[in-house]
Design an enzyme around this catalytic site. Structure first.
Site, short mmCIF file in Angstrom:
data_model
loop_
_atom_site.label_atom_id
_atom_site.label_comp_id
_atom_site.label_asym_id
_atom_site.label_seq_id
_atom_site.Cartn_x
_atom_site.Cartn_y
_atom_site.Cartn_z
N LYS A 116 0.85 -1.20 0.00
CA LYS A 116 0.00 0.00 0.00
C LYS A 116 0.88 1.24 0.00
O LYS A 116 1.92 1.29 0.67
CB LYS A 116 -0.91 -0.02 1.23
CG LYS A 116 -1.96 1.08 1.27
CD LYS A 116 -2.87 0.92 2.49
CE LYS A 116 -3.99 1.94 2.52
NZ LYS A 116 -4.90 1.76 3.68
N SER B 271 -9.73 1.43 2.57
CA SER B 271 -8.92 2.25 1.69
C SER B 271 -7.81 1.49 0.99
O SER B 271 -7.21 2.03 0.06
CB SER B 271 -8.32 3.41 2.50
OG SER B 271 -7.44 2.90 3.50
N SER C 32 -9.79 -0.87 6.76
CA SER C 32 -9.24 -0.75 5.41
C SER C 32 -8.49 -1.95 4.87
O SER C 32 -8.18 -1.97 3.68
CB SER C 32 -8.35 0.48 5.32
OG SER C 32 -9.16 1.62 5.24
N1 GLN Z 1 -13.24 3.81 6.02
C1 GLN Z 1 -12.54 4.15 7.23
C2 GLN Z 1 -12.12 5.60 7.16
O1 GLN Z 1 -12.33 6.21 6.15
C3 GLN Z 1 -11.38 3.24 7.45
C4 GLN Z 1 -10.17 3.66 6.77
C5 GLN Z 1 -8.96 2.87 7.15
O2 GLN Z 1 -9.05 1.84 7.80
N2 GLN Z 1 -7.80 3.43 6.77
O3 GLN Z 1 -11.61 6.13 8.10
#
Ligand code: GLN
Length: 434
Positions: free
Chosen positions: A32, A107, A131
């Site tokens: 990532k 994400s 995410s």
């Molecule tokens: N969807 C969640 C957010 O936008 C989780 C994102 C993540 O785990 N980086 O904060």
């Protein structure tokens, strides 16, 4: 590589140690793009860091290459990890390889899509509020969010540091567990990592990959009603069928209640945005990344740099996070959220007095169509209802494919007690054998 799904921001190679042997020798790994790679740009999916090249690699990257894995590129992501669809990236959306009109989840959508499309054997994501698990569920692959403190965050560009862990994504439970074996363990460069020899009940010599033996005989699975309420019926029936299968293999299921989780999304977003507003203050045009060429004083140049460098979702969160921490509002929002976090943690602790793992849908919804949730941030936030409680409580969880409905993958989430990674791996490997 299939350019059409846009899984990678940068394709670049870091060779693994050719002398290593073990399960990761010769494996390809996608990383990532918020995890630092020495000499290879690390953008966080943001214009702000579009040209940022880190001078060092994250501990997890070094551990994977030491284990013989070759890094093949940096994967697309929601900007700074803020999103559930991989559509907030400055480098365009990633598409779901299962259905290219749909999002891969987020994400870490590029990481899950790369694995699902066969562009890498394994991928690393980061999980602040779901995410790793969300894109694993949407793309039909396996994702593990480790216990807070099991995996080093050294070299992970922070979004909300009290919540997040780096975790592996792979096609099978055993492969994901083998990657976790490689990256887990304390790190002198990250003071929040734990030495398992000093953690009560944890096994410092645990092999997570060896735990993928499918043996759930005698395992007690808690099924919390709150994490099924409001979920898409097709998701619920697919997950219930997978749980019934665990019962057929010798597990015992019992209904449980986690009353606090109805506040989890709200508490999560207050805490995550508060931490983000502080963590992202470093992007000021002086120390890292983009710098506006606007003339003027420091305030003007700082404001212009951030106006140009950050996308809309990141700005929204910095503004809300700053607001929640400001004098007069701190008690009203931030402290309340911390109280809710403590309550969520206690609810899970109580539940684990009686059960070994807790099962639920990973995501209450099927993968969104591209563009569907972008104009409705609240709808996107609510999709995190089942994943965020786990981060608030710093627990380990895995998302494993439970089956498909209407041709779309559904993920089953299994949550374990702190440092209970072997148990969730074992249970997930039984789900996968269906
Ligand atoms: N969807 C969640 C957010 O936008 C989780 C994102 C993540 O785990 N980086 O904060």
């Amino acid at each position: 590589m299939a350019a059409d799904i846009n899984a990678f921001v940068t394709e670049a190679t870091i060779e693994g140690d050719a002398d290593a042997d073990g399960p990761l020798a010769g494996a390809t790994v996608a990383v990532k793009d918020n995890i630092s790679t020495a000499g290879i740009r690390t953008t966080c999916g943001s214009e702000m860091l579009a040209d940022y090249v880190p001078p060092y690699s994250a501990t997890v990257v070094d551990r994977l290459t030491d284990a013989g894995a070759t890094i093949v590129g940096k994967t697309n992501m929601d900007e700074f990890g803020m999103g559930t669809t991989t559509e907030t990236s400055a480098f365009g959306p990633t598409r779901n390889p299962v259905d290219t009109d749909r999002v891969p989840g987020g994400s870490s959508g590029g990481s899950a899509a790369a694995v699902a499309a066969g562009e890498a054997d394994v991928a690393l994501g980061s999980d602040t509020g779901g995410s790793v698990r969300c894109p694993a569920a949407f793309c039909g692959v396996v994702g593990i969010k480790p216990t807070y403190g099991l995996v080093s965050r050294y070299g992970l560009i922070a979004y909300a540091n009290s919540l997040e862990q780096i975790g592996p994504i792979a096609g099978t439970v055993e492969e994901a567990a083998a990657a976790l074996d490689a990256i887990a363990g304390d790190d002198p460069n990250d003071g929040t990592t734990r030495d398992l020899a000093e953690v009560e009940g944890a096994d410092p010599d645990a092999s997570y990959a060896a735990a993928a033996d499918g043996d759930v005989d005698g395992l007690t699975v808690g099924v919390p009603t709150e994490l099924f309420e409001g979920a898409d019926e097709r998701v619920v029936s697919t997950v219930e069928a997978a749980i019934a299968d665990l019962e057929a293999k010798g597990a015992e299921t019992t209904e449980i209640s986690l009353p606090s989780v109805e506040h989890a999304v709200q508490a999560y977003y207050v805490i995550a945005m508060a931490e983000a507003s502080s963590n992202l203050a470093r992007f000021d045009g002086v120390r890292y990344g983009h710098r506006s060429d606007a003339d003027g004083n420091w305030n003007d140049s700082f404001a212009e740099t951030r106006e140009e460098g950050f996308g809309a979702e990141v700005k929204r969160r910095i503004l809300l996070g700053t607001y929640a921490l400001s004098a007069g509002y701190h008690d009203k929002y931030y402290e309340k959220a911390q109280d809710a976090r403590a309550w969520v943690r206690r609810d899970f602790e109580d539940a684990f007095d009686d059960v070994d793992v807790i099962a639920s849908p990973t995501m209450p919804v099927l993968p969104f169509e591209l563009g569907e949730s972008l104009d409705d941030p609240l709808r996107m936030y609510l999709a995190d209802a089942n994943t965020t409680p786990v981060n608030l409580a710093n627990l380990p969880a895995i998302s494993v494919p439970a089956g498909e409905t209407d041709g779309l993958p559904v993920g089953l989430q299994l949550v374990g007690p702190k440092f209970g990674e072997e148990t969730i791996v074992r249970a997930a490997s039984a789900v996968e054998d269906r």
